[in-house]
Every structure is written in structure tokens, then in C-alpha cells.
Design a protein around this motif. Structure first.
Motif, PDB file in Angstrom:
ATOM      1  N   LYS A 121      38.120 -14.984  -2.304  1.00  0.00           N
ATOM      2  CA  LYS A 121      38.592 -16.371  -2.242  1.00  0.00           C
ATOM      3  C   LYS A 121      37.744 -17.326  -3.084  1.00  0.00           C
ATOM      4  O   LYS A 121      37.834 -18.538  -2.920  1.00  0.00           O
ATOM      5  CB  LYS A 121      38.626 -16.837  -0.784  1.00  0.00           C
ATOM      6  N   GLY A 122      36.926 -16.766  -3.950  1.00  0.00           N
ATOM      7  CA  GLY A 122      36.120 -17.610  -4.833  1.00  0.00           C
ATOM      8  C   GLY A 122      34.656 -17.657  -4.490  1.00  0.00           C
ATOM      9  O   GLY A 122      33.857 -18.221  -5.247  1.00  0.00           O
ATOM     10  N   GLY A 123      34.290 -17.110  -3.346  1.00  0.00           N
ATOM     11  CA  GLY A 123      32.883 -16.990  -2.987  1.00  0.00           C
ATOM     12  C   GLY A 123      32.134 -18.312  -2.986  1.00  0.00           C
ATOM     13  O   GLY A 123      32.645 -19.346  -2.564  1.00  0.00           O
ATOM     14  N   TRP A 124      30.922 -18.263  -3.528  1.00  0.00           N
ATOM     15  CA  TRP A 124      30.018 -19.411  -3.443  1.00  0.00           C
ATOM     16  C   TRP A 124      30.171 -20.411  -4.583  1.00  0.00           C
ATOM     17  O   TRP A 124      29.310 -21.262  -4.792  1.00  0.00           O
ATOM     18  CB  TRP A 124      28.581 -18.914  -3.317  1.00  0.00           C
ATOM     19  N   GLU A 125      31.332 -20.333  -5.260  1.00  0.00           N
ATOM     20  CA  GLU A 125      31.715 -21.397  -6.195  1.00  0.00           C
ATOM     21  C   GLU A 125      32.999 -22.077  -5.723  1.00  0.00           C
ATOM     22  O   GLU A 125      33.566 -22.894  -6.442  1.00  0.00           O
ATOM     23  CB  GLU A 125      31.912 -20.832  -7.606  1.00  0.00           C
ATOM     24  N   SER A 126      33.460 -21.755  -4.523  1.00  0.00           N
ATOM     25  CA  SER A 126      34.697 -22.319  -3.997  1.00  0.00           C
ATOM     26  C   SER A 126      34.405 -23.473  -3.040  1.00  0.00           C
ATOM     27  O   SER A 126      33.543 -23.365  -2.162  1.00  0.00           O
ATOM     28  CB  SER A 126      35.496 -21.247  -3.254  1.00  0.00           C
ATOM     29  N   ASP A 127      35.175 -24.539  -3.183  1.00  0.00           N
ATOM     30  CA  ASP A 127      35.016 -25.692  -2.296  1.00  0.00           C
ATOM     31  C   ASP A 127      35.412 -25.375  -0.855  1.00  0.00           C
ATOM     32  O   ASP A 127      35.104 -26.157   0.059  1.00  0.00           O
ATOM     33  CB  ASP A 127      35.868 -26.863  -2.805  1.00  0.00           C
TER      34      ASP A 127
END
Length: 427
Positions: A121-127
Motif C-alpha cells: 500500500k505504499g509503505g513508509w512513503e504513503s500518507d
């Protein structure tokens, strides 16, 4: 050398590095890729998941009075929105075993590894990640919060920024370093950058197949400035949940901090390095009850940037400079700006010579004691690590532990350093 009875003398571990079979995590998936950056997979690790009671008793028998360990998000929430009650019960048992042995449990809620589903789901760059993290924290705190007094939300919240910086340096200087034999021991975790660079294209295709994304944004991936903001938002969201559900808990995060030393001409670079590593986080952590200080060595800076380890210096297995004096310097510098309690949540070295480990601990703790004597509110010291364990991409070759483990039998053998550290406890 002993400390007061209310001072924590203990050791630290991270779930993925010691428990074994963390099959729902992003790290497990990456370890088992064909084009992996890891020297070897974690597999059973040192089986702390099943042997935690034995390990905690060894700590207590040696005189330690605190244990910092992590709860594994990928075990608690192996699939998005699905919480595993049996895993929650496991960590409840770990906490209770600590208390039965007179050991204060200091819990970390995220220590590098994340659920695999989060990365898709985008990991630690996802809002969206701060919200997912807060949901997990709420579940843990509602069930375990009443049994805890100290909680670290996130381990080394600045690690992704450090990895990004060293990766950039590595790209620019790789050929020079390979030709000169110089090393770069400036990131305080086990990375295998040479293999990472060689694997990039093939690994991207494999990650797309495994994770559904070609670029996985794990917690220790090179982080963008926006990703850095996301980590701070995750911390603040978790802190709010903890204060709502368990207001008695002292809450903070931990940072990887070097003793940044400026040589003549390096003052500007050193100031920027310290700002990147520490001071720019102050607005996000000013409401915390404590800060976890994690230090292993120093970084020297001149006008050209960071310098290699001095020629002839003693090196650890991780190729850090053996420099236990760094801890006192870091504590003093942090205390100039952060006015809450400080806990040394990691400090130690990888070495096969336990006499050097004892010497390192002695010097580091002397520095802590000097800081306390000068009125700096240091509450505890957690040596890294309790056990020889899985040092991420470097595998099992790095021996940080106070306890040796024969992984063919999982037999524990306490080293003299365990007793040496326990003898500093005031109880």
C-alpha cells in the motif's frame, strides 16, 4: 561502578532479529527473494519467540533490571484489519515474565520490520501509513497498555534519512572506496550496499511480483523528506493514542545518533549533519516524555564531508570505530535541546572479544554516570544486544550479544559481559 536502584540497567532486542519465523513481515519476504540483498535469511533466528522465558531469567540472574524488546506489527496484524489474539497473548506473557523476574519491560512498537501488506500500500512513503500504525497501536494499547510503563513508538525514526544519505555517498564514492579499501561505518544498522547496487534491476522485477510494487518503501529504505514527515506523523498519532488509552505510560521514540565531531573547516558540515540527524525532529518530539538515545560510534567531519575511520583505529565487526566515549558526548549534546528524560535504548558493539565488550560498557557507563552527576536526567542504559542475533542484511556474522547462541542447538551461553553489566545495577 553501580547506579541507583531506580536506574534501569538492561539489554535490548528487536523481534525480527531474535524471534524467528516472522513470516508476515516485509523483511521475511525480502530475505527469501532470489535477488535478495541479504546474506542469509533469518529463519528460526535465535528462537527467542519460544525461549524468551529462559532469556529473561538469564538477564535476571545476572542482575539486570530492564528489558527493551519490540512487539512485531506483522504478527499482531498479519493481514490488513485482521488482529491475531494469540500473538497478543504471546507478548502479554513476555511482559508478565519480565515482571515475575523483577525486570521492567520497555516496549517498542515498531523496530524496522513492517507487515508485508503495508508495503503493498505504499509503505513508509504513503500518507495512509500513520493511520494504519495508529490503528495497530490502539489495539495493542487497549489490551496491554495497563501492564506497561514505558513505550517507544518507533525505533530509530531517522534511519531512513541516514540510509538515503549513505546510499547517495556510496553511489558517488563506490569506486574510490573499493580501490582504496576504505570503509563507511556511518549507518548504525547492518546494510549490504554493494549487493544492493548489483541487484537493483533484477530485484525490482521480483519485488513487483511479490509486493505488487517495483520500489518497496520499507521503514529502512532510503527516505524522502516527505517520508520523513510521514514517520513523524505516525509517531505523533501513536503518542496520541497511547495518551488516550493508557495515560500513565511514559512515551517517546528513539533516534540513531552519532557523536558528530567537527574538524577545522568542518563546522558547517557538522552542524548540518546534526540538524539532519537530530534537531529537525525537535518540533515533533517536544511533547514526548522521554527520548531514546541510540549511539555506537562517532562521525568526524571536515570541509569535504564525513571522513573515514582514522588510520590504525580499532574497528568493530561492523567496521565502526571502537569509540565508547561517543555516548557521553551525544547525551550532553542532546540534553542541550531536549529537556525531557533520556534513556539510552541502544549502545554496544559487535566483537568476538568479550573483554573489549566489557571495556566498551565500562567506558560508556562511566560517561553516563558523569552526565547524571551534572544533572542530566538519564533514566537507563540498554546494551545492544541481549543475544547474538540476525543483523539484518549482514545475517548472523555480527556478534553484538551478551549471550552467545549456538544456532544448531539454540543453546545459550552467557558471556562474562552479561554479568559485568548486571553488576552495575543498584539492586
Amino acid at each position: 561502578m553501580t547506579f541507583s536502584q531506580d536506574f534501569f540497567i538492561g539489554a535490548a532486542t528487536a523481534a525480527h532479529q531474535v524471534e524467528g519465523n516472522n513470516i508476515h513481515s516485509d523483511y521475511w519476504a525480502q530475505e527469501h527473494m532470489v535477488h535478495t540483498d541479504f546474506l542469509e535469511p533469518s529463519n528460526d533466528a535465535v528462537d527467542h519467540y519460544n525461549r524468551y522465558a529462559e532469556d529473561i531469567r538469564l538477564m535476571a540472574d545476572a542482575g539486570l533490571n530492564a528489558y527493551r524488546f519490540s512487539i512485531e506489527w506483522a504478527r499482531i496484524e498479519p493481514e490488513e484489519g485482521h488482529f491475531d489474539k494469540s500473538e497478543l497473548s504471546h507478548y502479554r506473557d513476555v511482559i508478565r515474565t519480565c515482571k515475575e523476574n523483577g525486570i521492567e519491560p520497555i516496549v517498542t512498537l515498531l523496530h524496522f520490520s513492517s507487515p508485508k501488506w503495508l508495503i503493498t500500500k505504499g509503505g513508509w512513503e504513503s500518507d495512509e501509513t500513520p493511520g494504519y500504525f495508529a490503528r495497530y497501536v490502539r489495539y495493542v494499547m487497549e489490551h496491554l497498555g495497563k501492564e506497561l510503563h514505558y513505550v517507544c513508538t518507533i525505533n530509530e525514526a531517522n534511519m531512513g534519512i541516514q540510509v538515503a544519505a549513505i546510499a547517495e555517498r556510496y553511489k558517488k564514492q563506490m569506486m574510490v572506496k573499493m580501490q582504496s579499501g576504505q570503509t563507511d561505518g556511518t549507518v548504525q544498522m547492518g546494510l549490504n550496499l554493494e549487493k544492493m547496487m548489483a541487484n537493483q534491476e533484477a530485484a525490482a522485477k521480483e519485488r513487483l511480483k511479490i509486493f505488487g510494487v517495483a520500489k518497496t518503501e520499507g521503514f529502512t529504505s532510503p527516505r524522502t523528506p516527505h517520508g520523513d514527515e510521514i514517520v513523524m506523523e505516525a509517531h505523533k498519532a501513536a503518542r496520541a493514542v497511547i495518551r488516550e488509552t493508557a495515560p500513565h505510560i511514559q512515551v517517546g521514540l528513539t533516534l540513531s545518533l552519532h557523536d558528530v565531531q567537527a574538524l577545522p573547516g568542518g563546522e558547517e558540515n557538522a552542524a548540518k549533519e546534526w540538524a539532519d540527524e537530530f534537531t529537525h525532529y525537535l518540533p515533533a518530539i517536544e511533547g514526548d516524555d522521554f527520548l531514546g538515545v541510540q549511539n555506537y560510534t562517532r562521525t568526524r567531519m571536515d570541509a569535504s564531508g564525513s571522513l573515514p575511520v582514522p588510520e590504525g583505529a580499532e574497528l568493530t565487526q561492523m567496521e565502526y570505530e571502537f569509540y565508547p566515549e561517543a555516548l557521553e558526548n551525544v547525551i550532553r549534546k542532546v540534553a542541550q535541546d531536549f529537556k525531557g528524560t533520556l534513556i539510552v535504548t541502544e549502545n554496544g558493539l559487535a566483537t568476538s572479544d568479550d573483554t573489549r565488550r566489557c571495556a566498551f560498557i565500562e567506558t560508556a557507563l562511566s560517561g553516563v554516570k558523569a552526565c547524571i552527576a551534572d544533572g542530566i536526567p538519564v533514566k537507563g542504559y540498554m546494551y545492544w544486544s541481549l543475544l547474538d542475533n540476525f543483523e539484518w542484511q549482514k545475517g548472523y556474522s555480527m556478534t553484538f550479544g551478551l549471550i552467545a547462541v549456538d544456532r544448531s542447538t539454540q543453546k545459550r551461553t552467557p558471556k562474562p559481559s552479561l554479568t559485568h553489566l548486571g553488576g552495575c545495577c543498584g539492586r
